[in-house]
Scaffold this active site. Structure first.
Site, PDB file in Angstrom:
ATOM      1  CG  ASP A 405      43.370  40.828  43.391  1.00 18.58           C
ATOM      2  OD1 ASP A 405      42.785  40.601  42.621  1.00 18.58           O
ATOM      3  OD2 ASP A 405      44.596  40.007  44.070  1.00 18.58           O
ATOM      4  CD  GLU A 408      37.567  39.223  39.918  1.00 18.70           C
ATOM      5  OE1 GLU A 408      38.338  39.942  39.369  1.00 18.70           O
ATOM      6  OE2 GLU A 408      37.856  38.699  40.695  1.00 18.70           O
ATOM      7  CG  ASP A 483      45.684  36.313  38.994  1.00 19.76           C
ATOM      8  OD1 ASP A 483      46.202  37.619  39.129  1.00 19.76           O
ATOM      9  OD2 ASP A 483      44.861  35.796  39.686  1.00 19.76           O
TER      10      ASP A 483
END
Length: 799
Positions: A405, A408, A483
């Site tokens: 997670d 990015e 999300d």
């Protein structure tokens, strides 16, 4: 007089006339008198690479996206010089290169124009960062449609849209929001019933404009790097998607348990809470294969540690969960806490493995543990070190999967939510700034994670899931869409994203069922689970700040609907596993939008809701509240309503009435659908029969069932079972022929065959030319019969 077009491109530069060309085996080089070089490489007859440089030479040719194991080869390559252009011919397409300005046009062998440059390649020097802003503009044909581009939360057909590719942590994103977590700079164009693809392999921030700014112009550009793109010719959409998927690579087959139902929340802790949730699944008999631990399982959010307070004996707990059929999946983020007493930090610091700022110091950013440094996963030595960190988690504690997670990469409390542009990366020996490495950072983290989990899980197969990804990430990892929000709009978005990701090469994807942010109603959760069980990755996930989001949080009716649909998924596991095998072997997407299924039918070009699950199941989710039916479009062919067995002719719109515990599901006429008995987790039951639901058709239809040991690598040595069934239906008879490949022996001995919608009464049955007593076949009033699995031909004759 200055034209509008010249004003629009005032700072731009353009190639001038060609002054020379030369051919080197599969590559043709064109040189212009203002130092532009165009290199055209024929990889296949229908796959051509276009690479431009304005420097007079090419930089090192390196890509993280391209699968280096793929094979290339073409049947024909001929270069002909004409008076105003050069003609490059393959057996599938002609490519013309204009001598005056380097503009390209590509035509099929009948001379029809598939794709042509408008301005074509042009560039603008970037004085702020150095290098060029590289640009390409193409003509768009009347009625042209556009698809692909990864996780874009917008209409499936991108005509009229402009999209941006910059991996971004977009908490609670909304419809049409740009950019999101994934970067897949690949689109499919479709016009005049001919499909083509363009893959712009450039990891800088990129933009695509599909006739948004100008009605008949499609353009794409990047804030640095090369104009480097691949053209893929169909003419079928299926050909384009398959070729692109081969180009960027396919995953290995996942263990079958990963295709079961998964339960996740931010966060399940302490151990007693985890056990309470898993026990409830077994008590309610809702099948479930995996339980996830979010960041709170760690000691102060430090990766590769366990909280002594919440999980004092992780090895024991993981073993106890495994005994009850639950595989444990844990989160690992890229941020490594700056802490002199933390062993992971000490190792990376000593070896200089963290990303540095331009002027030397390690890049520092705030994430969950506080101030962190971040490994440079673009350095192969760092990837190797990172892979080794998984030894304890996987081989000693027994964790079965890892969830990456925040990669990015996401950084808190800074304007761009990520690293500064000046951060330096190794980029596998091609040093660069974060502007170039940003979009592939998450993929390289997932790659390093995959290599570690695979090493320590062996001889079992690894399972990785990532939030951020660039083209080619599918070789290492599955993904989820980030999300999302508990809203009806997001249920619509999830349906679109999964279809789009599937035709963008990244098939093993799902959404957070029920929504991550905010609280779903029972009705929304039920409708989401009804859709989610038809997505390759099936997981409920929520943030913990709004209450509970387990299937039992919404009352008995929702519990029953959840159980019904999760049980259906577990029954369909052999069908889903076969879909995955076809994706891995042939590059076939697991979910197929209607336009992919039938591009000749213009009605499909703007359909967003319906999709084909595998090859023979049509799914249409209910996406609005208080709906007990919906309008939907049936594509070509004849389709059986799954709930009623009623046959309906396709290529038309119709109203389908459904109850709250149903959504419209249709089975293709002639399909043979394999089903397992319902299990609470994969491998729970040993069973002696595989059920085959046989849907009668007047005519022929092929179906396949792929099986192996469901984990491990023996399937690579031929230990698999691939059964191909050919159904041939006539007015008063039904013939099913079976062809089997592979040496794997399944645990079951028999097929239980359910004959659906048979239009005649069974009078006689022959198996391999021998008449069989109807009594011995256990034929009943529902047209069910049981026979040995290795028959070659089943012949059913009617009265």
């Amino acid at each position: 007089m200055i034209t509008n077009q010249e004003l629009e491109h005032k700072g731009d530069q353009f190639p001038s006339k060609i002054v020379s060309f030369n051919q080197d085996v599969d590559s043709i080089y064109f040189n212009t008198d203002n130092n532009v070089i165009l290199k055209i490489t024929i990889l296949r007859d229908s796959l051509i690479r276009f690479r431009y440089t304005t420097k007079g030479y090419f930089s090192n040719d390196f890509s993280y996206a391209i699968d280096k194991t793929q094979s290339h080869g073409y049947n024909q390559l001929e270069v002909i010089e004409e008076s105003t252009f050069y003609l490059i011919k393959t057996s599938k397409v002609f490519c013309k290169v204009n001598k005056k300005n380097l503009k390209i046009s590509i035509h099929d062998i009948d001379g029809f124009t598939i794709l042509e440059d408008e301005i074509g390649f042009h560039w603008e020097e970037s004085y702020e960062h150095g290098g060029n802003i590289v640009k390409m503009s193409k003509m768009s044909k009347d009625g042209e449609s556009f698809y692909g581009m990864g996780d874009k939360p917008t209409h499936l057909n991108l005509k009229g849209k402009r999209v941006e590719n910059w991996a971004t942590d977009q908490y609670a994103f909304h419809k049409d929001q740009e950019p999101l977590y994934k970067v897949v700079p690949f689109y499919i164009g479709l016009h005049h019933n001919k499909a083509y693809g363009v893959f712009f392999d450039n990891t800088f921030r990129t933009f695509f404009d599909f006739c948004h700014e100008r009605r008949n112009i499609t353009s794409f550009w990047a804030e640095g790097g090369e104009m480097n793109y691949y053209f893929v010719y169909g003419p079928k959409m299926a050909d384009v998607v398959t070729t692109y998927t081969h180009l960027t690579g396919k995953p290995e087959l996942p263990p079958m348990w990963t295709l079961g139902y998964h339960q996740c929340k931010w966060s399940y802790y302490p151990e007693s809470k985890v056990k309470e949730v898993t026990a409830r699944f077994r008590e309610l008999k809702i099948p479930c294969d995996a339980i996830y631990l979010d960041i709170d399982y760690m000691e102060g959010f430090r990766c590769f540690t366990w909280s002594k307070e919440y999980f004092p004996e992780p090895k024991r707990m993981v073993a106890e969960l495994a005994k009850d059929g639950f595989k444990t999946v844990v989160i690992i983020d890229p941020g490594i806490k700056i802490d002199k007493d933390y062993w992971v930090y000490q190792e990376a610091l000593a070896k200089g493995y963290f990303c540095r700022r331009a002027d030397g110091p390690f890049m520092k950013g705030k994430v969950w543990p506080g101030e962190c440094n971040f490994p440079d996963y673009t350095n192969p030595e760092v990837r190797e070190w990172w892979a080794g960190l998984f030894k304890e988690l996987i081989s000693e504690i027994g964790v079965k999967g890892v969830w990456n997670d925040m990669n990015e990469p996401a950084v808190m409390d800074v304007p761009g939510k990520t690293f500064p542009y000046d951060v330096r990366h190794d980029y596998d020996g091609n040093p660069c700034s974060h502007r170039k490495a940003h979009n592939i950072y998450g993929t390289q983290m997932a790659r390093a994670t995959y290599e570690g989990v695979k090493r320590f899980a062996y001889p079992k197969r690894p399972f990785i899931i990532t939030r951020s990804a660039y083209s080619g990430a599918q070789r290492y990892t599955s993904s989820w869409t980030g999300d999302n929000v508990a809203s009806w709009e997001h249920l619509w978005i999830a349906n679109i994203q999964m279809q789009r990701m599937s035709i963008s090469g990244m098939g093993f994807t799902g959404s957070d069922i029920g929504g991550f942010a905010e609280q779903p109603s029972g009705e929304l959760y039920a409708r989401w689970i009804q859709l989610g069980v038809f997505h390759p990755f099936c997981r409920t996930h929520s943030s913990g700040d709004h209450g509970e989001q387990e299937p039992w949080s919404f009352g008995q009716e929702v519990i029953d609907i959840t159980r019904k649909f999760v049980e259906l998924r577990y029954e369909l596991l052999p069908y889903l596993y076969t879909m995955f095998w076809q994706y891995v072997n042939e590059g076939t997407p697991m979910l197929k939008p209607l336009v992919y299924f039938d591009q000749e039918d213009f009605h499909t070009h703007y359909r967003t809701d319906e999709f084909i699950f595998g090859n023979q199941i049509l799914v249409c989710p209910i996406l609005e509240p208080n709906a007990l039916g919906r309008r939907m479009y049936l594509p070509k062919g004849n389709w059986y309503n799954y709930w009623t067995n009623e046959l309906t002719e396709g290529k038309k719109e119709l109203w389908i009435k459904t109850d709250f515990d149903q959504i419209p599901i249709f089975i293709k006429e002639g399909a043979i659908i394999p089903k397992y008995p319902v299990q609470q987790y994969v491998g729970e039951l040993q069973f002696d029969e595989l059920t085959l639901d046989v849907y009668y058709k007047l005519g022929k239809e092929k179906s396949t069932v792929y099986e192996d040991a469901q984990d491990g690598y023996d399937y690579n040595k031929g230990r698999f079972s691939l059964r191909t069934f050919t159904l041939n239906g006539k007015e008063k008879e039904l013939i099913i022929q079976q062809h089997k490949e592979g040496t794997f022996e399944t645990g079951y001995s028999n097929f239980k065959i359910n004959l659906k919608a048979l239009p005649f009464k069974v009078k006689k049955v022959e198996v391999d030319n021998e008449k069989i007593s109807l009594d011995s076949l256990k034929l009943n009033g529902e047209n069910t019969l049981v026979l040995y699995k290795d028959f070659t031909e089943l012949h059913i004759i009617g009265a």
